[in-house]
Design an enzyme around this catalytic site. Structure first.
Site, PDB file in Angstrom:
ATOM      1  N   ASN A 117      -8.183   3.329   8.873  1.00  0.00           N
ATOM      2  CA  ASN A 117      -7.564   2.161   9.489  1.00  0.00           C
ATOM      3  C   ASN A 117      -7.675   2.145  11.008  1.00  0.00           C
ATOM      4  OD1 ASN A 117      -5.754   4.434   9.009  1.00  0.00           O
ATOM      5  ND2 ASN A 117      -4.171   3.222  10.001  1.00  0.00           N
TER       6      ASN A 117
ATOM      7  N   GLN B  96      -7.788  -0.781   3.639  1.00  0.00           N
ATOM      8  CA  GLN B  96      -8.613  -1.368   4.703  1.00  0.00           C
ATOM      9  C   GLN B  96      -9.984  -1.830   4.217  1.00  0.00           C
ATOM     10  OE1 GLN B  96      -7.627  -2.222   7.634  1.00  0.00           O
ATOM     11  NE2 GLN B  96      -5.636  -1.203   7.664  1.00  0.00           N
TER      12      GLN B  96
ATOM     13  N   HIS C 205      -1.306  -7.950   2.469  1.00  0.00           N
ATOM     14  CA  HIS C 205      -1.208  -8.567   3.795  1.00  0.00           C
ATOM     15  C   HIS C 205      -2.385  -8.245   4.710  1.00  0.00           C
ATOM     16  CE1 HIS C 205       0.266  -5.170   6.437  1.00  0.00           C
ATOM     17  NE2 HIS C 205       0.507  -4.653   5.249  1.00  0.00           N
TER      18      HIS C 205
ATOM     19  N   THR D 151      12.116  -6.651 -12.087  1.00  0.00           N
ATOM     20  CA  THR D 151      11.633  -8.028 -12.201  1.00  0.00           C
ATOM     21  C   THR D 151      10.514  -8.279 -11.190  1.00  0.00           C
ATOM     22  OG1 THR D 151      13.816  -8.775 -12.918  1.00  0.00           O
ATOM     23  CG2 THR D 151      12.278 -10.454 -12.091  1.00  0.00           C
TER      24      THR D 151
ATOM     25  N   GLY E 101       0.798  -1.212   0.000  1.00  0.00           N
ATOM     26  CA  GLY E 101       0.000   0.000   0.000  1.00  0.00           C
ATOM     27  C   GLY E 101       0.830   1.261   0.000  1.00  0.00           C
ATOM     28  N   THR E 102       1.932   1.271   0.740  1.00  0.00           N
ATOM     29  CA  THR E 102       2.765   2.476   0.817  1.00  0.00           C
ATOM     30  C   THR E 102       3.334   2.840  -0.548  1.00  0.00           C
ATOM     31  OG1 THR E 102       3.349   2.228   3.155  1.00  0.00           O
ATOM     32  CG2 THR E 102       4.928   3.394   1.763  1.00  0.00           C
TER      33      THR E 102
ATOM     34  N   SER F  60      -3.486  -3.508  -0.732  1.00  0.00           N
ATOM     35  CA  SER F  60      -2.362  -4.249  -0.171  1.00  0.00           C
ATOM     36  C   SER F  60      -2.759  -5.696   0.085  1.00  0.00           C
ATOM     37  CB  SER F  60      -1.904  -3.592   1.143  1.00  0.00           C
ATOM     38  OG  SER F  60      -0.799  -4.271   1.689  1.00  0.00           O
TER      39      SER F  60
ATOM     40  N   CYS G 276       1.753   1.604  11.975  1.00  0.00           N
ATOM     41  CA  CYS G 276       2.849   2.455  11.517  1.00  0.00           C
ATOM     42  C   CYS G 276       3.163   3.580  12.495  1.00  0.00           C
ATOM     43  CB  CYS G 276       2.509   3.045  10.145  1.00  0.00           C
ATOM     44  SG  CYS G 276       2.298   1.781   8.870  1.00  0.00           S
TER      45      CYS G 276
END
Length: 374
Positions: free
Chosen positions: A150, A180, A202, A238, A69-70, A200, A325
């Site tokens: 979030n 989120q 995860h 890659t 996401g970042t 994202s 974070c």
């Protein structure tokens, strides 16, 4: 272990992990290689792109893979700003965004861009569409706003803003951070009407280190890195085939199970919310009634959330004091929403997953009683 910090990260689904392992150890070809081994990897990446695009109703060739996401947020904001600075140098965002959005905007300010940070309404503690729309100017090139916050689960008025802006300021682009909400609640481009969208892996039981960015066709974005032609030059280098294929499989699984997952999490949220209110007369629920049910933010005035998080972790119960974070600092989201210091200091974020149970919530509540009501 009782894990109720799913907004920070989720466990990697064993089936998803097995897919990643297979591409690490058996099908490890470079998707840019022209031989059959490379073409197998290329086709696998394209299939994952289709799976991810399908979850939001996007054209497959408009989805680009990133490290998370970042990186998606940075490419969307900085890349769009640099590509469109001849049109204007003004950006609108909100004070409750993820740090990857706020820090990117602050960096652009040092380079001569101007940014308007829209705060929640003092009356509602929420981001109001009219406040964002009032901040838009003729030289506004981008609005960046999250879909679901979030820390509180607040659902922002993305569609209302996008419709009005596209009607009145057609040159202004809309970026939405859906980290989120992606795979948790319905996120469809034809409904949100945004030009760029970040997500994202995860947060949906894929591994860490993989995300995606949707860019509407014809939207100019300057790449932040230079290299090969991978990912349409948007994010060259890659491709991480194992993580990409895991992300695609996780996205497909969320699409198939979204309705039942959402129903289960809604029940858990309601159960937890009601039980906390019954047990703690002083508690303040900071999540709106119509918040995304995957997040419940509640404050226990007179306590320190960091102390509660530590004490609960000693019992193998895991919740959060805010964004992962933030590393324990007081929530910028709650402070900017106008909550008094005692509420911010005592705020806990409980974030659910369909794998959680009411029995786990009962154990959490008993632990909180032991710690707060002793």
């Amino acid at each position: 272990m009782i894990y109720l910090d799913n907004s920070a990260t989720t466990s990697t689904d064993p089936d998803i992990a097995a897919i990643a392992l297979d591409f690490m150890t058996n099908r490890y070809g470079n998707p840019s290689s022209l031989h059959h081994f490379g073409m197998d990897a290329y086709q696998a990446v394209m299939n994952a792109r289709y799976q991810a695009a399908r979850l939001i109703g996007a054209p497959t060739d408009s989805v680009y893979f990133t490290s998370g996401g970042t990186e998606s947020n940075n490419i969307a904001i900085r890349g769009t700003a640099l590509a469109n600075q001849a049109v204007g140098r003004h950006i609108v965002t909100t004070t409750i965004e993820h740090s990857s959005v706020l820090s990117c905007c602050q960096a652009l300010e040092k380079e001569g861009f101007s940014v308007t940070y829209v705060a929640p309404s003092p009356e509602t503690h929420r981001i109001e569409a009219q406040d964002i729309l009032r901040a838009v100017r003729e030289d506004t090139i981008l609005i960046s706003m999250m879909h679901v916050n979030n820390e509180t689960g607040e659902v922002l008025p993305v569609r209302e803003v996008a419709e009005a802006v596209h009607r009145e300021h057609p040159h202004t682009l809309i970026h939405c951070d859906t980290v989120q909400s992606f795979g948790k609640i319905p996120v469809k481009l034809h409904e949100l009407k945004v030009d760029l969208l970040s997500a994202s892996g995860h947060k949906i039981h894929a591994p860490k280190g993989i995300g995606m960015l949707y860019i509407r066709p014809q939207v100019p974005v300057t790449p932040l890195e230079y290299g090969g032609a991978q990912e349409g030059h948007v994010n060259p280098g890659t491709e991480s085939v194992p993580l990409i294929c895991a992300f695609g499989a996780a996205a497909e699984k969320r699409l198939l199970n979204m309705k039942q997952n959402l129903e289960q999490v809604t029940r858990l949220n309601r159960y937890c919310r009601n039980a906390i209110i019954d047990a703690f007369p002083q508690v303040q629920i900071l999540s709106p009634e119509d918040a995304c049910p995957y997040v419940l933010n509640c404050s226990f005035p007179g306590t320190q959330s960091g102390d509660l998080v530590d004490a609960l972790s000693m019992r193998d119960i895991y919740v959060s004091a805010g964004s992962a974070c933030s590393r324990g600092t007081l929530s910028h989201v709650l402070k900017s929403a106008g909550y008094e210091a005692s509420l911010v200091e005592g705020a806990l974020r409980i974030s659910f997953d369909a794998q959680n149970t009411t029995e786990e919530i009962d154990t959490l509540l008993q632990a909180l009683k032991d710690l707060i009501l002793k």
